[in-house]
Design a protein around this motif. Structure first.
Motif, PDB file in Angstrom:
ATOM      1  N   LEU A  50       0.826  -1.208   0.000  1.00  0.00           N
ATOM      2  CA  LEU A  50       0.000   0.000   0.000  1.00  0.00           C
ATOM      3  C   LEU A  50       0.861   1.259   0.000  1.00  0.00           C
ATOM      4  O   LEU A  50       0.669   2.160  -0.820  1.00  0.00           O
ATOM      5  N   PHE A  51       1.832   1.338   0.927  1.00  0.00           N
ATOM      6  CA  PHE A  51       2.700   2.511   0.977  1.00  0.00           C
ATOM      7  C   PHE A  51       3.652   2.561  -0.205  1.00  0.00           C
ATOM      8  O   PHE A  51       4.057   3.635  -0.631  1.00  0.00           O
ATOM      9  N   VAL A  90       2.879   1.678  -3.301  1.00  0.00           N
ATOM     10  CA  VAL A  90       2.111   2.231  -4.413  1.00  0.00           C
ATOM     11  C   VAL A  90       1.955   3.736  -4.248  1.00  0.00           C
ATOM     12  O   VAL A  90       2.093   4.500  -5.207  1.00  0.00           O
ATOM     13  N   VAL A  91       1.685   4.185  -3.010  1.00  0.00           N
ATOM     14  CA  VAL A  91       1.533   5.625  -2.765  1.00  0.00           C
ATOM     15  C   VAL A  91       2.855   6.345  -3.030  1.00  0.00           C
ATOM     16  O   VAL A  91       2.887   7.402  -3.685  1.00  0.00           O
ATOM     17  N   ALA A  92       3.957   5.822  -2.536  1.00  0.00           N
ATOM     18  CA  ALA A  92       5.264   6.456  -2.725  1.00  0.00           C
ATOM     19  C   ALA A  92       5.655   6.449  -4.198  1.00  0.00           C
ATOM     20  O   ALA A  92       6.197   7.443  -4.715  1.00  0.00           O
ATOM     21  N   SER A 147       3.650   6.424  -6.768  1.00  0.00           N
ATOM     22  CA  SER A 147       2.811   7.359  -7.520  1.00  0.00           C
ATOM     23  C   SER A 147       3.243   8.802  -7.296  1.00  0.00           C
ATOM     24  O   SER A 147       3.091   9.653  -8.176  1.00  0.00           O
ATOM     25  N   GLN A 148       3.804   9.136  -6.140  1.00  0.00           N
ATOM     26  CA  GLN A 148       4.301  10.473  -5.875  1.00  0.00           C
ATOM     27  C   GLN A 148       5.565  10.758  -6.646  1.00  0.00           C
ATOM     28  O   GLN A 148       5.786  11.871  -7.124  1.00  0.00           O
ATOM     29  N   TYR A 206       1.834  10.622 -11.052  1.00  0.00           N
ATOM     30  CA  TYR A 206       0.522  10.281 -11.630  1.00  0.00           C
ATOM     31  C   TYR A 206      -0.513  11.253 -11.194  1.00  0.00           C
ATOM     32  O   TYR A 206      -0.923  11.629 -10.294  1.00  0.00           O
TER      33      TYR A 206
END
Length: 145
Positions: A133-134, A136-138, A140-141, A145
């Protein structure tokens, strides 16, 4: 209708499904009633011969699978040695599996190791979900995106 294709109802089944034929003739009578069977007066009035029970229900079915396992409580020194061995980096992981799945070891140590392996598996699953989860967030930053 053929005798082979005839459907049998529950009332026609005798002796727990062993015979589907109705008894022909009178039931047999005992020569002498057995007074030792149950020791009660009602059993002596029984004049009919019934099918003998072919199963021995007096046998104990709750046999312990691990009759060689050690059920004695572990001493303080045993727990300290166990924890020291489990703290050793690669040896500890191997010993968790050895002690968790051996059949003739101490049951307390075996249950402890099984519980620890279950906790490790749950924590590993939680860590993998959080990491993904983290991640994917990192990612994407960084990519934007």
């Amino acid at each position: 209708m053929d005798e082979e294709n005839k459907q049998v109802t529950a009332d026609e089944v005798y002796s727990y499904g062993e015979s589907t034929e109705e008894p022909t003739g009178e039931p047999e009578e005992k020569a002498e009633p057995e007074s030792e069977a149950t020791g009660s007066e009602d059993s002596q009035d029984n004049k009919f011969v019934y099918q003998d029970n072919q199963y021995d229900y007096s046998q104990q079915y709750s046999q312990n699978r691990n009759e060689q396992s050690d059920n004695s409580p572990m001493d303080l020194k045993d727990w300290i040695l166990t924890l020291i061995v489990l703290l050793i980096p690669c040896v500890g992981i191997v010993m968790y599996f050895v002690w968790a799945f051996e059949s003739n070891g101490n049951i307390n140590r075996r249950n402890f190791c099984r519980a620890q392996l279950i906790i490790f598996a749950v924590l590993l699953g939680i860590y993998l979900v959080l990491f993904m989860l983290f991640g994917v967030v990192a990612f994407s930053q960084v990519v934007g995106y």
